[in-house]
Design an enzyme around this catalytic site. Structure first.
Site, PDB file in Angstrom:
ATOM      1  N   VAL A 110      -9.502 -31.908  28.685  1.00 53.64           N
ATOM      2  CA  VAL A 110      -8.417 -31.505  29.246  1.00 53.64           C
ATOM      3  C   VAL A 110      -7.701 -30.515  27.920  1.00 53.64           C
ATOM      4  O   VAL A 110      -8.219 -31.256  26.842  1.00 53.64           O
ATOM      5  CB  VAL A 110      -6.921 -32.232  29.716  1.00 53.64           C
ATOM      6  CG1 VAL A 110      -5.868 -31.818  29.428  1.00 53.64           C
ATOM      7  CG2 VAL A 110      -7.230 -32.579  31.262  1.00 53.64           C
ATOM      8  N   CYS A 135      -7.034 -52.884  20.265  1.00 57.13           N
ATOM      9  CA  CYS A 135      -7.455 -54.478  20.527  1.00 57.13           C
ATOM     10  C   CYS A 135      -7.185 -54.756  17.955  1.00 57.13           C
ATOM     11  O   CYS A 135      -8.146 -55.065  17.780  1.00 57.13           O
ATOM     12  CB  CYS A 135      -8.858 -54.623  20.320  1.00 57.13           C
ATOM     13  SG  CYS A 135      -9.220 -55.871  20.343  1.00 57.13           S
ATOM     14  N   ASP A 157      -4.292 -47.002  26.209  1.00 57.93           N
ATOM     15  CA  ASP A 157      -3.847 -46.544  24.255  1.00 57.93           C
ATOM     16  C   ASP A 157      -2.751 -45.796  24.202  1.00 57.93           C
ATOM     17  O   ASP A 157      -2.416 -45.127  23.177  1.00 57.93           O
ATOM     18  CB  ASP A 157      -4.803 -46.933  23.574  1.00 57.93           C
ATOM     19  CG  ASP A 157      -6.285 -47.847  23.623  1.00 57.93           C
ATOM     20  OD1 ASP A 157      -5.253 -48.697  24.384  1.00 57.93           O
ATOM     21  OD2 ASP A 157      -6.919 -47.736  23.367  1.00 57.93           O
ATOM     22  N   CYS A 188      -4.908 -60.449  22.155  1.00 60.32           N
ATOM     23  CA  CYS A 188      -6.022 -60.049  21.144  1.00 60.32           C
ATOM     24  C   CYS A 188      -6.937 -61.364  20.963  1.00 60.32           C
ATOM     25  O   CYS A 188      -7.177 -62.516  20.756  1.00 60.32           O
ATOM     26  CB  CYS A 188      -5.430 -60.368  19.838  1.00 60.32           C
ATOM     27  SG  CYS A 188      -6.878 -60.358  18.794  1.00 60.32           S
TER      28      CYS A 188
HETATM   29  C1  LIG Z   1     -14.003 -52.779  19.505  1.00 62.01           C
HETATM   30  C2  LIG Z   1     -13.573 -53.315  19.870  1.00 62.01           C
HETATM   31  C3  LIG Z   1     -12.667 -54.709  20.881  1.00 62.01           C
HETATM   32  C4  LIG Z   1     -12.116 -54.548  21.535  1.00 62.01           C
HETATM   33  N1  LIG Z   1     -11.826 -55.547  22.313  1.00 62.01           N
HETATM   34  C5  LIG Z   1     -10.853 -55.833  22.832  1.00 62.01           C
HETATM   35  C6  LIG Z   1     -10.380 -57.273  23.668  1.00 62.01           C
HETATM   36  O1  LIG Z   1     -10.865 -57.684  23.203  1.00 62.01           O
HETATM   37  N2  LIG Z   1      -9.827 -56.777  24.645  1.00 62.01           N
HETATM   38  C7  LIG Z   1      -9.032 -56.094  24.996  1.00 62.01           C
HETATM   39  O2  LIG Z   1      -8.095 -56.133  25.784  1.00 62.01           O
HETATM   40  N3  LIG Z   1      -8.984 -54.537  24.706  1.00 62.01           N
HETATM   41  C8  LIG Z   1      -9.703 -54.905  23.676  1.00 62.01           C
HETATM   42  N4  LIG Z   1     -10.282 -53.616  22.766  1.00 62.01           N
HETATM   43  C9  LIG Z   1      -9.796 -52.117  23.347  1.00 62.01           C
HETATM   44  C10 LIG Z   1      -9.951 -51.908  24.620  1.00 62.01           C
HETATM   45  O3  LIG Z   1     -10.933 -51.079  24.835  1.00 62.01           O
HETATM   46  C11 LIG Z   1      -9.067 -50.213  24.996  1.00 62.01           C
HETATM   47  O4  LIG Z   1      -7.260 -51.193  24.418  1.00 62.01           O
HETATM   48  C12 LIG Z   1      -9.496 -50.138  26.395  1.00 62.01           C
HETATM   49  O5  LIG Z   1     -10.040 -49.606  26.243  1.00 62.01           O
HETATM   50  C13 LIG Z   1      -8.421 -48.920  26.703  1.00 62.01           C
HETATM   51  O6  LIG Z   1      -8.034 -47.855  27.581  1.00 62.01           O
HETATM   52  P1  LIG Z   1      -7.377 -46.575  28.401  1.00 62.01           P
HETATM   53  O7  LIG Z   1      -7.889 -46.086  29.077  1.00 62.01           O
HETATM   54  O8  LIG Z   1      -6.649 -46.081  27.113  1.00 62.01           O
HETATM   55  O9  LIG Z   1      -8.399 -46.037  26.674  1.00 62.01           O
HETATM   56  P2  LIG Z   1     -10.457 -45.985  26.472  1.00 62.01           P
HETATM   57  O10 LIG Z   1     -11.041 -46.643  27.690  1.00 62.01           O
HETATM   58  O11 LIG Z   1     -10.962 -45.752  25.351  1.00 62.01           O
HETATM   59  O12 LIG Z   1     -10.350 -44.397  27.423  1.00 62.01           O
HETATM   60  C14 LIG Z   1     -10.276 -43.095  26.973  1.00 62.01           C
HETATM   61  C15 LIG Z   1     -10.785 -42.233  28.075  1.00 62.01           C
HETATM   62  O13 LIG Z   1     -10.373 -41.072  27.918  1.00 62.01           O
HETATM   63  C16 LIG Z   1     -10.967 -39.773  27.664  1.00 62.01           C
HETATM   64  N5  LIG Z   1     -10.168 -38.579  26.807  1.00 62.01           N
HETATM   65  C17 LIG Z   1      -9.805 -38.429  25.771  1.00 62.01           C
HETATM   66  N6  LIG Z   1      -9.770 -37.365  25.419  1.00 62.01           N
HETATM   67  C18 LIG Z   1      -9.191 -36.545  26.308  1.00 62.01           C
HETATM   68  C19 LIG Z   1      -9.339 -35.068  27.567  1.00 62.01           C
HETATM   69  N7  LIG Z   1      -8.537 -34.626  26.442  1.00 62.01           N
HETATM   70  N8  LIG Z   1      -9.378 -34.950  28.273  1.00 62.01           N
HETATM   71  C20 LIG Z   1     -10.247 -36.229  29.502  1.00 62.01           C
HETATM   72  N9  LIG Z   1     -10.300 -37.310  29.266  1.00 62.01           N
HETATM   73  C21 LIG Z   1     -10.153 -37.672  27.906  1.00 62.01           C
HETATM   74  C22 LIG Z   1     -11.768 -40.638  27.557  1.00 62.01           C
HETATM   75  O14 LIG Z   1     -13.586 -39.724  27.130  1.00 62.01           O
HETATM   76  C23 LIG Z   1     -11.982 -42.013  27.728  1.00 62.01           C
HETATM   77  O15 LIG Z   1     -13.310 -42.176  28.788  1.00 62.01           O
HETATM   78  C24 LIG Z   1     -11.167 -52.887  22.295  1.00 62.01           C
HETATM   79  C25 LIG Z   1     -11.809 -51.802  21.650  1.00 62.01           C
HETATM   80  C26 LIG Z   1     -12.330 -51.652  20.672  1.00 62.01           C
HETATM   81  C27 LIG Z   1     -13.062 -50.692  19.987  1.00 62.01           C
END
Ligand SMILES: Cc1cc2nc3c(=O)[nH]c(=O)nc-3n(C[C@H](O)[C@H](O)[C@H](O)COP(=O)(O)OP(=O)(O)OC[C@H]3O[C@@H](n4cnc5c(N)ncnc54)[C@H](O)[C@@H]3O)c2cc1C
Length: 497
Positions: A134, A235, A398, A441
């Site tokens: 998007v 995280c 997030d 965490c």
């Molecule tokens: C190193 C690391 C360690 C972590 N450790 C932990 C832990 O121990 N425990 C825990 O609970 N969490 C942990 N996390 C955090 C966790 O991975 C995230 O909080 C979680 O993935 C959030 O989910 P989300 O769907 O918001 O974002 P994400 O899973 O990051 O997904 C976002 C998605 O949106 C897509 N996107 C972005 N912009 C657009 C757009 N304009 N159009 C269409 N699609 C789009 C991206 O391609 C991506 O696939 C960690 C993260 C990292 C990087």
């Protein structure tokens, strides 16, 4: 409903098979402990409402944007709760990354292929998957624009775009520098390619740091810097996980063993803020026990990385400090003024945590907070997860502009809340479900030990109140390393848990 996994029974079978293969080679005592953890773990983060209590048979158009942890969980749950709805997910990524596994990759315990699966395995039958991004949102017209598929209209929208990294906000820094000139960063990944370079490069970096320390001496130690920025990050414990695991790796406690060479390395943890952790109960143990246990870590508070000279290995920090002035008789306290100065530190190795920001498409639209400290993050109610100005818009994960909750564990708790409330809006009912701010965490304090820091808007929120949550424990390490990943794939991504 799912192409590969058709029922929760099969999902549980797949989960136990993967757990069994993960625990192969464990001794009997550890395997038995593991089974205990497994039972407990199934309750982790309770009380999460596992099945949506609201449902609707309305024939409406729902679009979910983003196919990461939150987007997939929302899609799975909405498919069950609104069987007649036309559901579309807009997600560019063919590969789904289990991002928490990047820390175990950095520690040499998982490989990239261990944290990758096809997103197709998780998108339920009957959901339209548009492999696109998007580029802008027009919530006043219930419309969004995609990069390749033009404009799309919706009745209800779920925003799940996650967070964007902003390495370039540090002068001289870029993603391309990760893996070069002594620089690493566990966070780095590429969702479009489905790769987790941060994990792979940081494990190489762990080994390089150890080799350099082996060739150094206590009189001439190597300098290693770890950073944490002053923006919200996903995280929030990951910067410290890497700090402690790397230091423990120097002690020979990593998978490749070796002598203790930690006396030959000086570690500096340069971070924003005045504490190691925002929740006092966890901060106390980290400050008074975990960090001092290493003996070679200097915590430099209120130091935010602003510039890197990668060729000369010099980092420049903005240091905020206070100066005590005159004693005020009326207020019965000293005047304190805040000052800033630039501090440069030379390093041999540096682990950089990037500043983070909301993805542009949300930040530049009417969906983001329009001003204030949360500017650009999705403007939703911190309890109902409903947009504060557009009642047919909800968010998960997030991207939310809420005071806390940027973890996969939080997204798991967001899932049932947003689905129930979205269905309530569809049905013209009052919104009842409330997110309590749950954040988890699993803070790795050393190889084999985790402090399971769970908290919410009110403070410490342990899933097992009988266990002091501030104590690092082997059982949480075993749970995180062996159980959480299969639970993520087979239960959370399918909206079962
Ligand atoms: C190193 C690391 C360690 C972590 N450790 C932990 C832990 O121990 N425990 C825990 O609970 N969490 C942990 N996390 C955090 C966790 O991975 C995230 O909080 C979680 O993935 C959030 O989910 P989300 O769907 O918001 O974002 P994400 O899973 O990051 O997904 C976002 C998605 O949106 C897509 N996107 C972005 N912009 C657009 C757009 N304009 N159009 C269409 N699609 C789009 C991206 O391609 C991506 O696939 C960690 C993260 C990292 C990087």
């Amino acid at each position: 409903m799912y192409k590969k996994i058709e029922s929760s029974k099969i999902a549980y079978e797949a989960l136990s098979n993967e757990v069994m293969s993960n625990t192969e080679g464990m001794n009997r005592r550890d395997a038995l402990k593991m089974m205990g953890v497994g039972g407990a773990a199934m309750m982790m983060g309770s009380p999460v409402q596992t099945v949506a209590s609201e449902s609707s048979d309305k024939n409406v158009k729902i679009i979910i944007v983003g196919g990461g942890a939150g987007g997939i969980m929302a899609t799975a749950r909405l498919r069950s709760a609104a069987p007649n709805a036309e559901i579309t997910i807009i997600a560019p990524n063919e590969i789904h990354l289990y991002q928490p596994g990047q820390v175990f990759m950095a520690a040499g315990l998982l490989e990239e292929s261990d944290i990758q699966k096809n997103n197709a395995d998780f998108i339920p039958d009957g959901v339209n998957w548009i492999k696109d991004e998007v580029t802008s949102f027009d919530p006043e017209q219930n419309k969004l624009t995609t990069a390749k598929n033009g404009d799309l209209e919706y009745d209800y929208l779920v925003v799940a775009t996650g967070i964007a990294y902003d390495y370039e906000a540090i002068e001289g820094m870029s993603e391309a520098l990760v893996g070069k000139n002594g620089i690493s960063s566990v966070y780095l990944s590429n969702f479009t390619e489905g790769t987790a370079k941060g994990g792979t490069e940081t494990w190489k970096w762990f080994k390089e740091v150890r080799e350099a320390a082996t060739n150094a001496s206590p009189d001439k130690p190597i300098d290693v810097i770890f950073t944490q920025p002053d923006t919200p990050i996903k995280c929030g414990g990951a910067p410290q996980k890497i700090l402690y695991l790397s230091d423990d790796h120097l002690r020979g406690n990593g998978p490749d063993g070796g002598e203790d060479v930690s006396k030959n390395a000086k570690y500096s943890f340069c971070k924003n803020g005045k504490t190691l952790f925002g929740v006092p109960e966890y901060n106390k143990v980290l400050t008074e026990e975990v960090s001092p246990m290493y003996g070679n870590i200097d915590n430099k508070y209120n130091h935010v990385l602003r510039k890197i000279d990668a060729d000369n290995k010099i980092a420049t920090f903005e240091h905020t400090y206070e100066i005590k002035g005159e004693y005020d008789e009326d207020l019965e306290e000293y005047d304190v003024t805040e000052h800033k100065k630039s501090v440069t530190l030379a390093y041999d190795y540096i682990h950089v945590v990037p500043p983070m920001k909301p993805v542009d498409a949300v930040a530049n639209s009417l969906l983001g907070w329009q001003k204030g400290t949360a500017k650009g993050w999705l403007e939703c109610d911190q309890y109902t997860l409903q947009h504060r100005r557009f009642e047919n818009v909800f968010g998960i994960g997030d991207i939310l502009g809420t005071p806390m909750g940027k973890t996969g564990g939080s997204a798991r708790h967001h899932g049932p809340i947003l689905v129930d409330n979205l269905i309530s809006v569809m049905e013209g009912k009052k919104l009842k479900a409330q997110f309590d701010g749950y954040t988890v965490c699993p803070l790795k304090t050393e190889y084999g030990s985790i402090m399971m820091a769970e908290f919410n808007y009110d403070g410490v929120a342990p899933s097992f109140p009988v266990l002091d949550p501030s104590r690092p424990r082997w059982m949480w390490w075993a749970f995180d390393l062996h159980m959480l990943k299969p639970m993520y794939w087979y239960l959370m991504m399918r909206g079962i848990m």
